[in-house]
Every structure is written in structure tokens, then in C-alpha cells.
Scaffold this motif. Structure first.
Motif, PDB file in Angstrom:
ATOM      1  N   ARG A   1     104.362  85.975  21.333  1.00 53.11           N
ATOM      2  CA  ARG A   1     103.723  86.810  20.313  1.00 53.11           C
ATOM      3  C   ARG A   1     104.492  88.104  20.133  1.00 53.11           C
ATOM      4  NH1 ARG A   1      98.331  85.160  19.917  1.00 53.11           N
ATOM      5  NH2 ARG A   1      98.578  82.934  19.618  1.00 53.11           N
TER       6      ARG A   1
ATOM      7  N   LYS B   1      90.846  81.930  22.773  1.00 53.57           N
ATOM      8  CA  LYS B   1      89.468  81.641  23.180  1.00 53.57           C
ATOM      9  C   LYS B   1      89.000  80.308  22.615  1.00 53.57           C
ATOM     10  CE  LYS B   1      87.936  85.377  21.284  1.00 53.57           C
ATOM     11  NZ  LYS B   1      89.238  85.943  20.913  1.00 53.57           N
ATOM     12  N   THR B   2      89.354  80.069  21.339  1.00 52.10           N
ATOM     13  CA  THR B   2      88.860  78.867  20.683  1.00 52.10           C
ATOM     14  C   THR B   2      89.368  77.615  21.393  1.00 52.10           C
ATOM     15  OG1 THR B   2      89.039  80.170  18.672  1.00 52.10           O
ATOM     16  CG2 THR B   2      88.521  77.856  18.413  1.00 52.10           C
TER      17      THR B   2
HETATM   18  P1  ADP Z   1      91.161  83.328  19.516  1.00 59.09           P
HETATM   19  O1  ADP Z   1      90.038  82.375  19.280  1.00 59.09           O
HETATM   20  O2  ADP Z   1      91.088  84.006  20.838  1.00 59.09           O
HETATM   21  O3  ADP Z   1      91.384  84.278  18.400  1.00 59.09           O
HETATM   22  P2  ADP Z   1      92.697  80.953  19.191  1.00 59.09           P
HETATM   23  O4  ADP Z   1      92.168  80.045  20.230  1.00 59.09           O
HETATM   24  O5  ADP Z   1      92.236  80.768  17.791  1.00 59.09           O
HETATM   25  O6  ADP Z   1      92.493  82.470  19.617  1.00 59.09           O
HETATM   26  O7  ADP Z   1      94.281  80.917  19.277  1.00 59.09           O
HETATM   27  C1  ADP Z   1      95.074  81.670  18.405  1.00 59.09           C
HETATM   28  C2  ADP Z   1      96.329  80.905  18.072  1.00 59.09           C
HETATM   29  O8  ADP Z   1      97.130  80.773  19.239  1.00 59.09           O
HETATM   30  C3  ADP Z   1      96.036  79.520  17.590  1.00 59.09           C
HETATM   31  O9  ADP Z   1      96.948  79.216  16.559  1.00 59.09           O
HETATM   32  C4  ADP Z   1      96.265  78.647  18.813  1.00 59.09           C
HETATM   33  O10 ADP Z   1      96.668  77.355  18.475  1.00 59.09           O
HETATM   34  C5  ADP Z   1      97.371  79.403  19.547  1.00 59.09           C
HETATM   35  N1  ADP Z   1      97.303  79.277  21.003  1.00 59.09           N
HETATM   36  C6  ADP Z   1      96.199  79.340  21.773  1.00 59.09           C
HETATM   37  N2  ADP Z   1      96.520  79.191  23.078  1.00 59.09           N
HETATM   38  C7  ADP Z   1      97.846  79.038  23.145  1.00 59.09           C
HETATM   39  C8  ADP Z   1      98.789  78.837  24.217  1.00 59.09           C
HETATM   40  N3  ADP Z   1      98.393  78.762  25.487  1.00 59.09           N
HETATM   41  N4  ADP Z   1     100.088  78.720  23.900  1.00 59.09           N
HETATM   42  C9  ADP Z   1     100.496  78.781  22.625  1.00 59.09           C
HETATM   43  N5  ADP Z   1      99.676  78.971  21.569  1.00 59.09           N
HETATM   44  C10 ADP Z   1      98.363  79.093  21.814  1.00 59.09           C
END
Ligand code: ADP
Ligand code: MG
Length: 688
Positions: free
Chosen positions: A451, A298-299
Motif C-alpha cells: 500500500r 476486515k471484510t
Molecule cells: P476493509 O474492510 O478493512 O476496508 P477490505 O477487507 O475491504 O478492507 O480489504 C481492502 C482491500 O485490500 C480489498 O481489495 C482486499 O481484497 C485487499 N486485501 C485484504 N487483505 C489483503 C491481504 N492480506 N493482502 C493483499 N490484499 C488484501
């Protein structure tokens, strides 16, 4: 004769200016308002229950003769009186009592008592029952169930009963207006439903009433939910009537940002980004909820949205619920956006004096394009030059009105700011239809590739030593672990103490291991130091309270122990567990529960073992705990209905939507009266 919507409560016996004023605090001004002040539950004082038939946890009237009364000296001094009827005996117990009270309970006295039976040291007992002396052939039981009304202070139950009883008499002369289209009602009419719920007959099905599934309740619940839905609809319409800056898509900037990420977006991320980007390009304010499981990215999507606003020359404010999360976002956004020459700032409660002034003046001058912070961002003296987008993380802690207040930081001539709300607590569809009908919704339903699912085990606390050994092993192998301490108490101080004790104990048992500690009582700098040490691998085990619940991102951490998980809600456990399984190593979560574990507790923890899908878990959580807990909004009153209950009335929601839709399309004149009737206020939003 005027309708009862136009007769003042002052007409009622016993209502003078003082009481009228108190009633007004409940939004009650007319007789009709009283009729919609509905009981929370009922007591059955219509019959005497034989002592032998009294069951634990149910309020009953019993009647019998005092056999013995004495002061007992146990752990706590108490006055006990044994009373007997033809069927059995029961003990009344009073921890607070007077000498006179003891004398009045002399053997041979006939008592009628009302209270709840429970198991005590001497068999069935009633603690502090209501009681009075009666003659053997007294025929003065109530004729209907006794309603218990919601009340805070100032108005007693008897007063409510008298007021509502009087109001019911008016129904014989005038009926409240039926506001739902006729064909949508539930069989029982409005007046009949109101009469039934204020004074259910002695043979009423208490069980049905308790569940909320009596036709009278269904009738009113439907109307209430429709009113609620309409008020959110009004809110949204009003919001959309306001202007907002149209922020055109910025494909080039986004391409540059994607190369900073170093990974392609998932299909789900692309889809929701398109939805958001489309909203931002419109000249009225976006109000969008972005849902996705922890770690779903999401971030990253939020960063793309932020960039679209910045590329159009507008500012972005990102608000997190805690300092730790704000810190985390600050780091992520700096890493991604600084290389694109974007000026970032941060503002939390700990920023004080000169530094704070500098930051606020740079925000006011438009020199900072993106500011990350806590609710400190929305203090009065913080002014934005060109606020275009507000991103709120973890929105379930904010209510509808707080949500709107945030977007008012934009300068009036620029319109409101767009708003994107992110939540990692998936909200069951049934709830979001009710609680967030004013928001558009985007869902990231796919995790980034690679994951590993977190495998979860339930282990009872007697095997604690084994678990400690396992933690030591994992850490020696270069992995990292969280040890989460939970307490029921909301008190930060007690939680901190518990975590500290565990950390000390683990340090003693595992002298070779670098163990960190983080809790809500640490100073911000200390928290930061603890997080940094863990992130950099300096410490391999982090003992924590639930402060690490949201946002903390340490991919190398692959093991989490949660102590006393039975104390937490499922959504919270899911959040916590989401802290592991962020890297490529296989991850584990140990739920170290305290025995004995109740059947409900077992079922709840079982859900955690079986599922890693936040939506499934949220649905179960809703069933097991109710919506106030799930939304975390007990305090905000967001989900406090008068009759409607969720999930008990979830099956009405489809109908709620169609009825509300029909009213909007064909009977808009009913919208205001419905909102007025059920929310007790004019919808301030509909007035504009
Ligand atoms: P959320 O805010 O939903 O918890 P984040 O945006 O913080 O998730 O992402 C979680 C982790 O996954 C971060 O380390 C980010 O860099 C990684 N990430 C996000 N999107 C992807 C993607 N499309 N492919 C690989 N890694 C990703
Ligand atoms: Mg996150």
C-alpha cells in the motif's frame, strides 16, 4: 425516618400527581433521584459586573441607567436601548418587542439585565437579555450560582431549582447511601458533592466547574462511570448466560477460501481471525468488535468467519448501514463464496413484492446460507432457519440495545447468534473502555503489503482552477478521481443540489472528461449505475457527496479532492480519504478549504496532513470535538452522562476499571443500587 431513597417526591411542596408523572419520565420518583438530577451548567447572578468588564460570550448581570431607547431600522427592525453605568455603556437589542416594552425603557429607568455580551454594530451589545427595573440600592442578588438543569419539556428551570432546593433540605436529616467502597472516593463526600453542585457558593470556581474538574464533579463522575461500567458488565454477563451454537473451526474450508482471495492474510489478519474463530467455537454468543483502518482487510476476515459458521450448517447475516455498502459487500462475498458453492442472497429496502417474498422464504427455509443487506434484514417478517452469526459493518451508528436486538433473530431453541461488529472508525481506547466495555475487541493494526500512503495537501479554494487542471491531467493519464462535496446541512436534498452544481460546472470546464455523479437522492438503480460506470472506468471522475464515505472500493482511483473539508470531522475525513490509496499507484488527497480558516480548523486539517493512522486521528478528533460526535451517537444518547465528561474525565478511567472490578469481586450487592441510581432504571439485564 426512612432514608431519602425511600421518600417520594410527592412529599415536596408543589408536587401533585401531574408533576410527579412528569418527573417519573425523567426516572425521578424519590427525593434521592432529584439530588442526582444534576445541573448542566451555571449562571452567575451573585454579582453585578461593571459594563466595562463584561466579556464576550460570558453570561453576566449588569446594572445601569437607560440613556436612550429607540427603534432602529437596519437590516432588521430592532428596539435598542443604551444603558450606562459608572464604567461604560452597552446596547440592549430586541428584535421582537412590543410598544409597551419601548415605553418602559424610558431614559432614566434603572435596569438590571442578565445576558451574554457580544460585539455588535454599536460596540458591546446584549440580544434579548432578561431584564427588570430596579431601585438604585436594591440588595437582592442571588446567594449562590444559579444552576441550569437538563430539561426537555414540561418542567421549567425555576421549577427544577425549587424542587432540587427542597430536596437538598432533606440532606440535613438523611444522607444518600455512599455506594463506592470508601477507599476509592475522591476526597469530597457524596452529600457534600451533591450540595456543592446544586448550589455552588458565590466564590465557586466557575472555570473548574465548566471544565468538569471540580472535586465534587470528580467524585460523582467516578461513581457515574463505575455505574456505567457495571451496567455494561451486567449486560455482557447476561448475554453470556445465553446459549449459542458452538461453531467448530473449519480449516479446510478456510484454505479453499484463501485460494479464492489470491493473497495470503497478513499477520494481523491471522491473529484476529484466530480470536474470532475461538469465540465462535464456544457455546455462548460472541460479541466482538473488529477494528481496523480502512482497507486493512476486515471484510476478508469477516468472510472467513462467515465461512466457519456456514461450514457448521448455520446461516450468516451481514448488515451494512447503506445500500451502496450492502451492494459492495454483496459483490465481494459473491466473488469469494460462490465458487465454494455457497448460496447467497441479498435483502435491502428496495427489494419489494414477489422478489422479496421469494428471498425471505428461502431464508426461512435455510436455502440461503449467507444474506447481505441493510437494516431491512431485521424487519419483523424476516425469519432465519438457523442463524448462527451476524456481522454488522460500521457499528458506530448503532447503540448497545440495537446491537443486541440483531442477535435475537436466531431461533430461541438454537440460542442467540454470534455477533461480529466491524468498524473502520478507530475508537480511541478511552472511549471504547466506556462505550464498548461489553464487547471483546480485535484490532487489525497492519495494512496489506504494497500500500502506498496517501499524501495529503491543504490548498485554499482560490487555487481551485489549478486543482481542476490537475484532476484533468491525472484522468488523461488513465487514473481516476473523486471530487467530494460537503455541506453542513444534514439535508440530503441540499447536499444533492450542491454536488449536482459542482458536477455541471466541472463538465463545462472539462468537456473531454467522462464525469459521473452520485448522491443520496438518486434512486438505488441510478446509484448502482454511477458506481458501476466508475468501477469499470467508463467515467474517470466521480463527483460525490459523503455517501461514498464507507466501503467503496475502486483501486484505480488515486486522487481525491474534498471540498470544504473544514466542515467534516476528522474521522469522516479519514474515512473518505481511505477511498484512495487502495491500489499500487501513489495516491493524493487534496483538502480544498474555504478561507478564512479558524485556528482550530487549521489544527484539525493539519492532523490529516501529518497522520494516516486512524487511531491517532480518532484521539485528536475526540479532543477537538467530544465523544458524541466521534461515536456518531448524539442521537442515541449512548454517551450522555450526567456529570462525567469525556475526554475531560478520561484520567479517571483506569480507576473506574479497578473500582468496578473490586465491586464485582467483593461487593456485588452494590451493583444494582449503583446502576439504579445513575441510569434511573433497573438494568433489565440483571434481573434474569
Ligand atoms: P476493509 O474492510 O478493512 O476496508 P477490505 O477487507 O475491504 O478492507 O480489504 C481492502 C482491500 O485490500 C480489498 O481489495 C482486499 O481484497 C485487499 N486485501 C485484504 N487483505 C489483503 C491481504 N492480506 N493482502 C493483499 N490484499 C488484501
Ligand atoms: Mg471495508
Amino acid at each position: 425516618m426512612p432514608g431519602i431513597a425511600a421518600i417520594s417526591v410527592r412529599e415536596l411542596r408543589g408536587v401533585g400527581p401531574k408533576l410527579a408523572e412528569k418527573l417519573a419520565e425523567y426516572g425521578i420518583r424519590q427525593i434521592e433521584d432529584l439530588l442526582f438530577h444534576l445541573p448542566l451548567r451555571y449562571q452567575d447572578r451573585t454579582r453585578i459586573t461593571p459594563i466595562a468588564a463584561a466579556r464576550e460570550g460570558i453570561d453576566v448581570v449588569i446594572e445601569g441607567e437607560v440613556k436612550l431607547a429607540d427603534v432602529a431600522y437596519g437590516k432588521r427592525r430592532s428596539l435598542v436601548a443604551r444603558i450606562q453605568d459608572g464604567s461604560g455603556t452597552l446596547t440592549l437589542r430586541f428584535f421582537h418587542f412590543s410598544a409597551a416594552q419601548k415605553n418602559n425603557l424610558s431614559p432614566g429607568t434603572r435596569l438590571r439585565c442578565f445576558g451574554q455580551a457580544r460585539r455588535g454594530s454599536s460596540g458591546l451589545e446584549m440580544y434579548h437579555p432578561e431584564y427588570r427595573e430596579v431601585q438604585a440600592d436594591a440588595h437582592d442578588l442571588d446567594e449562590s450560582l444559579t444552576p441550569v438543569y437538563p430539561t426537555t419539556a414540561g418542567i421549567g428551570q425555576n421549577q427544577w431549582r425549587s424542587l432540587c432546593g427542597q430536596a437538598l433540605l432533606y440532606l440535613q436529616r438523611a444522607e444518600p447511601r455512599e455506594l463506592l467502597p470508601v477507599d476509592s472516593t475522591q476526597g469530597m463526600g457524596l452529600s457534600a458533592s451533591l450540595i456543592y453542585l446544586h448550589s455552588p457558593p458565590p466564590d465557586a470556581a466557575l472555570e473548574l466547574l465548566r471544565e468538569g474538574s471540580h472535586p465534587a464533579q470528580l467524585h460523582l463522575a467516578l461513581e457515574e462511570l463505575v455505574a456505567h461500567n457495571l451496567s455494561l458488565h451486567q449486560l455482557r454477563k447476561q448475554h453470556q448466560r445465553e446459549g449459542a451454537p458452538a461453531l467448530a473451526p473449519a480449516p479446510q474450508a478456510i484454505t479453499a477460501l484463501l485460494s479464492e482471495f489470491g493473497f495470503p492474510l497478513t499477520g494481523a489478519q491471522h491473529r484476529v481471525l484466530d480470536e474470532i474463530s475461538g469465540d465462535l467455537a464456544k457455546p455462548y454468543p460472541m460479541l466482538r468488535l473488529l477494528q481496523g483502518d480502512v482497507g486493512s482487510g476486515k471484510t476478508v476476515v469477516a468472510a472467513c468467519a462467515a465461512l466457519q459458521a456456514i461450514a457448521n450448517g448455520y446461516q450468516v447475516a451481514i448488515m451494512a448501514p447503506t445500500e451502496i455498502l450492502a451492494e459492495q459487500h454483496w459483490q465481494s462475498f459473491s466473488t469469494w463464496l460462490e465458487p465454494l458453492n455457497i448460496e447467497l442472497g441479498w435483502l435491502t429496502g428496495r427489494l419489494k413484492g414477489k422478489k422479496r417474498e421469494q428471498t425471505t422464504s428461502r431464508i426461512a427455509a435455510g436455502q440461503i446460507a449467507l444474506v447481505v443487506g441493510t437494516h431491512a434484514l431485521f424487519q419483523q417478517d424476516v425469519e432465519f432457519a438457523r442463524l448462527g452469526l451476524v456481522i454488522v459493518d460500521e457499528q458506530h451508528r448503532f447503540g448497545v440495545h440495537q446491537r443486541l436486538a440483531l442477535t435475537e433473530k436466531a431461533r430461541p431453541e438454537l440460542g442467540r447468534a454470534h455477533q461480529l461488529v466491524m468498524t473502520a472508525t478507530p475508537i480511541p481506547r478511552t472511549l471504547s473502555m466506556v462505550a464498548y466495555a461489553d464487547l471483546d475487541c480485535s484490532i487489525i493494526d497492519e495494512l496489506p503489503p504494497g500500500r502506498q500512503p496517501v499524501s495529503t495537501v491543504l490548498i485554499d479554494n482560490s487555487r481551485r482552477e489549478q486543482i481542476i487542471a490537475r484532476v484533468a491531467e491525472a484522468c488523461k493519464a488513465g487514473r481516476q478521481a473523486y471530487w467530494v462535496c460537503t455541506l453542513i446541512e444534514e439535508s440530503d436534498a441540499l447536499q444533492a443540489q450542491a454536488a449536482q452544481a459542482v458536477a455541471e460546472q466541472l463538465r463545462e470546464q472539462l468537456p473531454g472528461l467522462a464525469i459521473g455523479l452520485i448522491h443520496g437522492r438518486l434512486k438505488p438503480a441510478e446509484k448502482e449505475a454511477a458506481m458501476t460506470a466508475f468501477k469499470s472506468g467508463q467515467t474517470s471522475l466521480l463527483v460525490a457527496t459523503t455517501v461514498i464515505e464507507v466501503g467503496v472500493d475502486v483501486p484505480n482511483a488515486s486522487l481525491m479532492i474534498i471540498e470544504n473539508p473544514e466542515r467534516l470531522g476528522l474521522a469522516q475525513l479519514h474515512q473518505l480519504r481511505g477511498r484512495v490509496g487502495r491500489g499500487s499507484a501513489a495516491s493524493h488527497c487534496v483538502l480544498l478549504y474555504q478561507t478564512p480558516l479558524s485556528a482550530n480548523g487549521k489544527a484539525r486539517l493539519g492532523v490529516m496532513r501529518e497522520s494516516s493512522d486512524g487511531f491517532v486521528i480518532a484521539e485528536k478528533d475526540l479532543q477537538l470535538r467530544g465523544p458524541g460526535e466521534v461515536l456518531g451517537t448524539r442521537q442515541t444518547g449512548l454517551m450522555e452522562f450526567r456529570v462525567a465528561q469525556l475526554p475531560a474525565h478520561a484520567h479517571l478511567l483506569d480507576k473506574v476499571q479497578s473500582v468496578a472490578g473490586a465491586i464485582i469481586a467483593h461487593h456485588p450487592e452494590l451493583i444494582e443500587p449503583l446502576i439504579q441510581r445513575w441510569t434511573g432504571t433497573d438494568s433489565e439485564f440483571a434481573k434474569v
